[in-house]
Motif scaffolding. Sequence first.
Motif, PDB file in Angstrom:
ATOM      1  N   ILE A 130       0.841  -1.197   0.000  1.00 53.68           N
ATOM      2  CA  ILE A 130       0.000   0.000   0.000  1.00 53.68           C
ATOM      3  C   ILE A 130       0.876   1.247   0.000  1.00 53.68           C
ATOM      4  O   ILE A 130       0.591   2.231  -0.701  1.00 53.68           O
ATOM      5  N   GLN A 131       1.967   1.207   0.748  1.00 51.06           N
ATOM      6  CA  GLN A 131       2.855   2.370   0.816  1.00 51.06           C
ATOM      7  C   GLN A 131       3.527   2.659  -0.518  1.00 51.06           C
ATOM      8  O   GLN A 131       3.489   3.791  -1.006  1.00 51.06           O
ATOM      9  N   THR A 132       4.133   1.663  -1.136  1.00 53.80           N
ATOM     10  CA  THR A 132       4.863   1.913  -2.377  1.00 53.80           C
ATOM     11  C   THR A 132       3.928   2.353  -3.502  1.00 53.80           C
ATOM     12  O   THR A 132       4.280   3.213  -4.303  1.00 53.80           O
ATOM     13  N   TRP A 133       2.723   1.779  -3.549  1.00 55.31           N
ATOM     14  CA  TRP A 133       1.778   2.114  -4.617  1.00 55.31           C
ATOM     15  C   TRP A 133       1.230   3.528  -4.456  1.00 55.31           C
ATOM     16  O   TRP A 133       1.221   4.313  -5.409  1.00 55.31           O
ATOM     17  N   THR A 134       0.767   3.853  -3.268  1.00 53.26           N
ATOM     18  CA  THR A 134       0.173   5.182  -3.054  1.00 53.26           C
ATOM     19  C   THR A 134       1.220   6.284  -3.153  1.00 53.26           C
ATOM     20  O   THR A 134       0.923   7.365  -3.667  1.00 53.26           O
ATOM     21  N   CYS A 135       2.425   6.024  -2.681  1.00 49.21           N
ATOM     22  CA  CYS A 135       3.468   7.043  -2.761  1.00 49.21           C
ATOM     23  C   CYS A 135       3.908   7.259  -4.211  1.00 49.21           C
ATOM     24  O   CYS A 135       4.277   8.373  -4.592  1.00 49.21           O
ATOM     25  N   ARG A 136       3.860   6.214  -5.029  1.00 49.38           N
ATOM     26  CA  ARG A 136       4.273   6.361  -6.420  1.00 49.38           C
ATOM     27  C   ARG A 136       3.259   7.162  -7.225  1.00 49.38           C
ATOM     28  O   ARG A 136       3.620   7.954  -8.097  1.00 49.38           O
ATOM     29  N   TYR A 137       1.975   6.982  -6.925  1.00 50.64           N
ATOM     30  CA  TYR A 137       0.938   7.609  -7.747  1.00 50.64           C
ATOM     31  C   TYR A 137       0.184   8.723  -7.029  1.00 50.64           C
ATOM     32  O   TYR A 137      -0.869   9.151  -7.498  1.00 50.64           O
ATOM     33  N   GLN A 138       0.727   9.209  -5.924  1.00 50.03           N
ATOM     34  CA  GLN A 138       0.021  10.255  -5.187  1.00 50.03           C
ATOM     35  C   GLN A 138      -0.063  11.571  -5.956  1.00 50.03           C
ATOM     36  O   GLN A 138      -0.994  12.360  -5.775  1.00 50.03           O
ATOM     37  N   HIS A 139       0.915  11.844  -6.819  1.00 45.69           N
ATOM     38  CA  HIS A 139       0.929  13.101  -7.564  1.00 45.69           C
ATOM     39  C   HIS A 139       0.554  12.919  -9.032  1.00 45.69           C
ATOM     40  O   HIS A 139       0.658  13.861  -9.811  1.00 45.69           O
ATOM     41  N   SER A 140       0.115  11.737  -9.399  1.00 44.46           N
ATOM     42  CA  SER A 140      -0.278  11.514 -10.792  1.00 44.46           C
ATOM     43  C   SER A 140      -1.539  12.301 -11.115  1.00 44.46           C
ATOM     44  O   SER A 140      -2.401  12.511 -10.249  1.00 44.46           O
ATOM     45  N   GLU A 141      -1.640  12.716 -12.364  1.00 46.80           N
ATOM     46  CA  GLU A 141      -2.799  13.494 -12.791  1.00 46.80           C
ATOM     47  C   GLU A 141      -4.043  12.641 -12.702  1.00 46.80           C
ATOM     48  O   GLU A 141      -4.106  11.538 -13.270  1.00 46.80           O
ATOM     49  N   ARG A 142      -5.030  13.119 -11.978  1.00 51.24           N
ATOM     50  CA  ARG A 142      -6.238  12.340 -11.770  1.00 51.24           C
ATOM     51  C   ARG A 142      -7.195  12.483 -12.957  1.00 51.24           C
ATOM     52  O   ARG A 142      -7.473  11.561 -13.676  1.00 51.24           O
ATOM     53  N   VAL A 143      -7.730  13.669 -13.119  1.00 49.34           N
ATOM     54  CA  VAL A 143      -8.684  13.979 -14.192  1.00 49.34           C
ATOM     55  C   VAL A 143      -8.514  15.435 -14.542  1.00 49.34           C
ATOM     56  O   VAL A 143      -7.771  16.168 -13.883  1.00 49.34           O
ATOM     57  N   ALA A 144      -9.219  15.893 -15.552  1.00 48.02           N
ATOM     58  CA  ALA A 144      -9.196  17.312 -15.884  1.00 48.02           C
ATOM     59  C   ALA A 144      -9.747  18.115 -14.717  1.00 48.02           C
ATOM     60  O   ALA A 144     -10.651  17.678 -14.015  1.00 48.02           O
TER      61      ALA A 144
END
Length: 212
Positions: A130-144
């Motif tokens: 859970i830590q590695t996944w959420t930390c990797r994609y926490q700043h990824s663009e969600r939607v417009a």
Amino acid sequence: MKINPAPLHLAQIIITGLVVVFSIAILGTSAHTLDVYNKQRFTNPWWTPLWPQHFITHGTKALIASSVITFVLLGAFLVTSLLPKFNLRQKYTLRALISLGTILPSFLLTLMTVVWAHILNRNAPELDTIQTWTCRYQHSERVAQTSYIPSNLSNSTFKSLCQESKFALYGTLIMFLLLGISMAVTMVTWLADKFAARQQRKEGAEMGTIPS
């Protein structure tokens, strides 16, 4: 030289109290991250529901278990130390044995939990926690920015989940260090109590030899 064990008793109580507080905080954060994952893993596309075998939650479950066991053991010692009816301050050897009996299992358990969680985290990206996944994609663009998607269908909570996961892991490491310090303080306190009791008996014997 006269030794006063009272400051050592106070230090032991403070350290034990800190461990109990940390265990509660770690339990809350790790349980929350696991709860969010369990609720969203089949519905939130950010958890890749078609790829469930990619995620390992054993580390998070171990953090929960170690925090619960530590809370129960150290909480029990804290209660028995503070309640006057147990009178553990006068039973210094029994107090030391109870203290070590609660600290040592927690010390070993938190050590194994921290090591195991770090090993699991190092398996990423082949297998994610859970830590590695959420930390990797926490700043990824969600939607417009003009769109709105519920949090259970986006990664909007990933930043907080990442922070909570890190706190649970590194908080357990801090708890492990505090338990190590507590063991050392327990031994020093036992020696101080023993020396103070011996001094008291010696002074009592000397007073008894003084003619009235």
